[in-house]
Design an enzyme around this catalytic site. Structure first.
Site, PDB file in Angstrom:
ATOM      1  CE  LYS A 221      -0.553   3.624 -10.214  1.00 23.37           C
ATOM      2  NZ  LYS A 221      -1.468   3.456 -11.352  1.00 23.37           N
ATOM      3  NE  ARG A 255      -6.010   8.754  -9.281  1.00 24.99           N
ATOM      4  CZ  ARG A 255      -5.552   7.892  -8.386  1.00 24.99           C
ATOM      5  NH1 ARG A 255      -4.363   7.309  -8.579  1.00 24.99           N
ATOM      6  NH2 ARG A 255      -6.254   7.582  -7.303  1.00 24.99           N
TER       7      ARG A 255
END
Length: 274
Positions: A221, A255
């Site tokens: 991210k 995740r």
């Protein structure tokens, strides 16, 4: 701490890894990478072989500012993939990344076992009742607004207190409907500034007071690559570092895009407890 997936009790006392399968053309990292059945099956096989417990399938990109996709288009994208994966891997534990109850219901009926909702039921007022009716595990994430508007709403007096209050409220509502297996996701990158993402990670252990498994979705991210001034493609090492921190602070599920490296994180962090 366990969750029940299709009659199988998954023990989360040792953290598990959830592999990401984005079947969207515009996801921030792997958008458009898996366009045909062969590519999809190869990627899922790779994640399964690396040790993924769950595969999280998403057909609606939730990156900041992503275009809205109709419910019909989301169903058209995701249902054939769920059917393909369940047929190819009958024992696969599929999580469905959606905030729409109709998509959730049809995917569970097709063989998926869990729903991962970025809105914790706030973008579809029938989602919680649908989850209760289906009797499945439910991942609820912290977010404000929608993927299109979330980055305009990042003002918090105390972000951890706000997140705790948000989850307390959502968990109470879910419990009233009879939902048993709930997992909380603080929503890194969703309605949070770069600094706020690190503030949440630094205090992640405080979410353990909610007595629910914590999912950490940090993989590649912008909180990593913007800090390092690189790109999502160059963010694997940074992902590994922050996944390690998340595990040390109580995350039960990682995740990730890169399953092998996440499994290694789990093994090494668990070795510290021996």
């Amino acid at each position: 701490m366990t969750i029940n997936c299709k009659g199988q009790l998954i023990d989360l006392s040792v953290p598990k890894v959830m592999g990401i399968l984005n079947i969207t053309p515009d996801s921030f990292y792997d958008g458009g990478s898996y366009k045909n059945e062969k590519d999809i099956l190869l990627q899922v096989e790779k994640m399964n072989n690396a040790g993924a417990t769950f595969i999280d399938v998403g057909a609606y990109s939730s990156r900041p500012g992503a275009k809205n996709v109709s419910e019909k288009e989301e169903l058209n994208r995701i249902l054939p993939i769920v059917n393909l994966l369940v047929k190819t891997y009958p024992n696969i534990l599929l999580s469905i990344d959606t905030f729409r109850s109709k998509v959730a219901k049809q995917c569970i009926e097709a063989g998926a076992c869990m729903i991962n909702d970025i809105s914790a039921g706030k973008l579809d007022n029938t989602m919680l009742q649908t989850i209760a009716d289906l009797r499945i595990p439910y991942i609820m994430m912290h977010m404000r607004g929608t993927p299109q508007t979330m980055q305009q709403d990042v003002s918090y007096k105390n972000i951890i207190k706000d997140i705790l209050f948000y989850f307390s409220e959502r968990i109470a509502e879910a419990k009233q409907l009879g939902i048993i297996d709930m997992i909380i996701d603080p929503g890194f990158g969703f309605a949070k500034t770069l600094k706020q993402n690190y503030e949440v990670l630094n205090q992640l252990e405080l979410l353990k007071m909610l007595d629910k498994p914590i999912l950490a979705g940090i993989s590649r991210k912008s909180m990593i690559y913007k800090t390092l001034e690189t790109s999502a493609k160059e963010a694997l090492n940074g992902t590994t570092v922050l996944n390690t921190v998340a595990l040390q602070k109580g995350a039960s599920i990682l995740r990730v895009h890169d399953v092998k490296e996440a499994i290694e994180c789990v093994k090494l962090v668990e070795s510290l407890k021996a």
